[in-house]
Structure formats: C-alpha cells, structure tokens
Enzyme design. Sequence first.
Site: not given
Ligand code: ZN
Length: 204
Positions: A120, A172, A169, A123, A192
Amino acid sequence: MFESDSEREGGSNRNQPDMRRRVFLTTLGAALGGAVLWSWRKPYAIVAAAKTEPGEVTIVQFSDAGARLDKVKIAKVVKSEAEWQKQLPSGVFEITRHADTEFAYSGKYWNLHDKGIYRCICCDNALFNSATKFDSGTGWPSFWEPIAQENVEEIHDTSFGMVRTAVACRRCDAHLGHVFEDGPRPTGQRFCMNSAALRFVKST
Ligand SMILES: [Zn+2]
C-alpha cells in the site's frame, strides 16, 4: 481543465451565458461521458473517505522478499485529510483517499512483469504478489487474488449507477480499485487496481 475551458468560451459568448453553459456541458458530457458525473459526485466520496476511525485490524505481514510472516493484530493507520495530503502526491491522494481512478494505461505497473510484492502506498501493508498478476488488457494492474485476504477489505459500491465491489487496504482504508468476477483461474476474480495506490518492491 473544466474551468479554463469554460472561461475561454465565456470570453467570446458573454451575451448568451445560459446557452454557452448548456452547449459546453452537452459537448463535454458527450466527449467525456462519466467524467462530469464523477466530478459532481466527488463530494460524496469525500464523505465516505472520512469514516476511518481508530481501532485494530488483523493482517498478515510479509517480508519484502514475499515470505509470509506473522498474522498480527495491529492498530489501524488513521490520519487527517491534511496529513494524507501532505504525505501523498496529489494524484495519489485523490485516488487513495477519495476513490478516484487513474486513466487506463497511465499507471506505472499495468505492464510490469517483474517479480516482487505490491504494498500500500499509504501504509506499506502488503497487498499483492506478482505471482498472481496477469495481463487483463484493461490498462490497470490486475491480480487474481490478494496476497492475503485479511489484508484487503471489499466494499459494496453503487457509485456512478453501477454495482461494483471496491477494494480497500485493511490497515488504512486506502481505496485501491475494484474486484470483478471475470478473472482467470484458479479464483475467477480480477482485482483491478490503480498503480498509484501501490508501491512495488522487487524481489532480489
Ligand atoms: Zn494502507
């Protein structure tokens, strides 16, 4: 783009402001389709993105080499709009925190075939492994499964008059993209993603 075009047209048609606006919007709508709708709906996305609240989540940690480590209970990453805006480039901020979408074929990972993992951008939570990446022909990086189901969250999304499943995610709440049921075997899923929401870590 919208403002400058509008102002420029306004300079030559000041005696017919209503007609100018109508023609402008019609032309723009025909040219860009959902982009205008996207612009009008944006405030709702901002409201949705503001819901992240402190708490704990369970995720699976991975080494940069892609090795599965411990499943841990860990604090969510919660930041204010201002903090995210300061941390992220503007395009990344709009995509991850306001559920924007990058243009197809514009991101840096849709055509990447290197081995590694994708984390990510907000984070560092591990999200995807290159072993599950496939060429979807869409212009967005596509995977047939997340690196660990625990690390992502799937959200029912009815924006733009479509019924889709958004992917975020887990740690976060960054918006990552959407998942569809037209992917390859073995899962039949197509995650996607927006390149801008990811940070690739190449295996050495
Ligand atoms: Zn994240």
